[in-house]
Scaffold this active site. Structure first.
Site, PDB file in Angstrom:
ATOM      1  N   SER A   9       0.446  -1.312  -0.098  1.00  0.00           N
ATOM      2  CA  SER A   9      -0.033   0.113   0.174  1.00  0.00           C
ATOM      3  C   SER A   9       0.833   1.270  -0.059  1.00  0.00           C
ATOM      4  O   SER A   9       0.219   2.286  -0.543  1.00  0.00           O
ATOM      5  CB  SER A   9      -0.714  -0.075   1.259  1.00  0.00           C
ATOM      6  OG  SER A   9      -1.929  -1.049   1.090  1.00  0.00           O
ATOM      7  N   THR A  10       1.984   1.126   0.583  1.00  0.00           N
ATOM      8  CA  THR A  10       2.725   2.332   0.759  1.00  0.00           C
ATOM      9  C   THR A  10       4.225   2.381   0.366  1.00  0.00           C
ATOM     10  O   THR A  10       4.645   1.189   0.275  1.00  0.00           O
ATOM     11  CB  THR A  10       2.726   3.060   2.134  1.00  0.00           C
ATOM     12  OG1 THR A  10       3.476   1.986   3.039  1.00  0.00           O
ATOM     13  CG2 THR A  10       1.380   3.284   2.812  1.00  0.00           C
TER      14      THR A  10
END
Length: 181
Positions: A9-10
């Protein structure tokens, strides 16, 4: 052909462990990306789905790497099935869409994953509310101090242009336009 799909996600997270697991499980090609699972426009997933042909397999390390909601999971699996391909998850060995039992289990557990996501969202909202009640400032801090905001409002009320005011504080004109007395 076995297509692996890895997602984090990041930018602070790494795809290395997922890539290694997918290679060890026999993935011929791995599509990887750094994007939220909640986004519908995941480019690499789209590329993978476009390349699928009959008898191919889509392989992921965990279900949550593929989808964040039941609807998303079912839509992706429907696309996989339409192409005559199948799906497998390494962490959830039962997740094998070649069997009716596997399809039932995926639907059930996808629902549980969505329920868990909603619980996390509710807990996060409660935490924000408690922080706000304690007087903690949420979000990005103001670029202008309270005194500067009041001064800018006074200057604007006296007819000075928004651009000139913004330039003097080194902020955008919209920052000044948004100020309210």
């Amino acid at each position: 052909m076995i297509f692996g799909y890895a997602r984090v996600s990041t930018d602070g997270q790494t795809l290395d462990a997922q890539r290694q697991a997918l290679k060890a499980a026999g993935a011929d090609t791995i599509y990887a990306e750094t994007v939220s699972g909640a986004r519908g426009d995941r480019r690499e997933l789209g590329r993978l789905l476009a390349k699928l042909q009959a008898d191919d397999v889509v392989l992921v390390t965990r279900l949550d790497r593929l989808a964040r909601s039941t609807r998303d999971l079912l839509n992706i699996l429907a696309t996989v099935a339409e192409r005559g391909a199948s799906f497998r998850s390494l962490a959830e060995a039962w997740a094998d869409t070649t069997t009716a039992h596997g399809r039932l289990m995926l639907t059930f557990l996808g629902g549980i994953a969505e329920f868990e996501r909603e619980l996390i969202r509710a807990r996060t909202a409660e935490g924000r509310s408690r922080a706000k009640d304690r007087g903690q400032s949420l979000g990005r801090p103001f670029k202008l101090t309270l005194h500067q905001r009041q001064e800018a409002l006074a200057r604007r009320a006296n007819g000075e242009g928004v651009r000139e005011i913004a330039r003097s504080y080194n902020v955008s004109p919209s920052s000044i336009s948004r100020l309210r007395p």
